[in-house]
Design a protein around this motif. Sequence first.
Motif, PDB file in Angstrom:
ATOM      1  N   ASN A 216      -4.860   2.685 -12.386  1.00 33.69           N
ATOM      2  CA  ASN A 216      -4.664   1.322 -11.898  1.00 33.69           C
ATOM      3  C   ASN A 216      -3.181   1.111 -11.643  1.00 33.69           C
ATOM      4  O   ASN A 216      -2.357   1.284 -12.545  1.00 33.69           O
TER       5      ASN A 216
ATOM      6  N   THR B  37       6.978  -2.555 -11.524  1.00 35.17           N
ATOM      7  CA  THR B  37       5.570  -2.879 -11.730  1.00 35.17           C
ATOM      8  C   THR B  37       5.064  -2.072 -12.912  1.00 35.17           C
ATOM      9  O   THR B  37       5.770  -1.224 -13.454  1.00 35.17           O
TER      10      THR B  37
ATOM     11  N   PRO C 203      -8.946  -4.177  -3.718  1.00 35.17           N
ATOM     12  CA  PRO C 203      -9.526  -5.527  -3.720  1.00 35.17           C
ATOM     13  C   PRO C 203      -8.891  -6.466  -2.710  1.00 35.17           C
ATOM     14  O   PRO C 203      -9.577  -7.327  -2.135  1.00 35.17           O
ATOM     15  N   GLU C 204      -7.574  -6.339  -2.488  1.00 33.11           N
ATOM     16  CA  GLU C 204      -6.880  -7.232  -1.557  1.00 33.11           C
ATOM     17  C   GLU C 204      -7.502  -7.190  -0.165  1.00 33.11           C
ATOM     18  O   GLU C 204      -7.602  -8.211   0.521  1.00 33.11           O
TER      19      GLU C 204
ATOM     20  N   LYS D  37       0.836  -1.191   0.000  1.00 33.18           N
ATOM     21  CA  LYS D  37       0.000   0.000   0.000  1.00 33.18           C
ATOM     22  C   LYS D  37       0.874   1.246   0.000  1.00 33.18           C
ATOM     23  O   LYS D  37       0.620   2.212  -0.698  1.00 33.18           O
TER      24      LYS D  37
ATOM     25  N   MET E 177      -0.599  -1.529  -9.030  1.00 29.89           N
ATOM     26  CA  MET E 177      -0.339  -2.488  -7.964  1.00 29.89           C
ATOM     27  C   MET E 177      -1.615  -3.066  -7.364  1.00 29.89           C
ATOM     28  O   MET E 177      -1.760  -3.215  -6.151  1.00 29.89           O
ATOM     29  N   GLY E 178      -2.581  -3.382  -8.221  1.00 34.07           N
ATOM     30  CA  GLY E 178      -3.804  -4.014  -7.755  1.00 34.07           C
ATOM     31  C   GLY E 178      -4.810  -3.064  -7.141  1.00 34.07           C
ATOM     32  O   GLY E 178      -5.871  -3.490  -6.682  1.00 34.07           O
ATOM     33  N   THR E 179      -4.495  -1.778  -7.119  1.00 35.57           N
ATOM     34  CA  THR E 179      -5.394  -0.781  -6.551  1.00 35.57           C
ATOM     35  C   THR E 179      -5.907   0.145  -7.657  1.00 35.57           C
ATOM     36  O   THR E 179      -5.167   0.500  -8.571  1.00 35.57           O
ATOM     37  N   THR E 180      -7.192   0.483  -7.576  1.00 34.58           N
ATOM     38  CA  THR E 180      -7.807   1.389  -8.546  1.00 34.58           C
ATOM     39  C   THR E 180      -8.179   2.686  -7.853  1.00 34.58           C
ATOM     40  O   THR E 180      -8.742   2.681  -6.755  1.00 34.58           O
TER      41      THR E 180
END
Length: 214
Positions: free
Chosen positions: A75, A61, A93-94, A2, A77-80
């Motif tokens: 978007n 990344t 989402p994690e 994060k 590292m998996g975060t929007t």
Amino acid sequence: MKKLGLLVFAFLVTMMAKAQAPNDAEALLDEVSSKVESYDNILIDFKYSLENTAENVKHETRGDVSLKGEKYLLNIMGTTRIFDGNKLYTIIPEDEEINISSYDPEDEQNITPSKMLTFYNDGYKSEMGKVEDLKGRKIQYVNLTPIDSNAEIKNILLGIDKQTKHIYNLIQTQDNGTKITITVNSFKTNQPLPESLFQFREDRYKDYYINRLD
């Protein structure tokens, strides 16, 4: 992860700084800025890397951002992260968590990525740097040095494609030896984007914890 994601966003914000410098460097930055502002929308796919040799740290990344005016969809590292013009939505989402907050233009953390290519903030001295031939493209570098001698950033190299006047890459070196590089893999403009792209639909995240920050 994060924390690194926030660092990526903060670094993208750094790209908006305009140098207070004369002659060719200022003229080139103004030309890049005018070119960007002429587009209805911009889609950028980029590579992000962070390296500190002394600390044996290396991370890479990819990410993408869609921009239309002040609105954006980022978007990384998996975060929007979505900004609809009024509210900021960070979807993780994690953790099945969503943070919602109002946009405050006075808060530097809330500066939108849509400004990252316009160079309207003061704070840097600039001068023309070297020209490199990268895969057949002539990249003109502009060297940006913080006016504030206490800044954590030592310098920034901004690479600009001489033909398109689009930013190709940005290399930031910090006082602690950390080097952060953002390289633009693709730069598309005036694409057919639906307005819904920048709208948050709460009904799609029924199982998520929603944290309303204000």
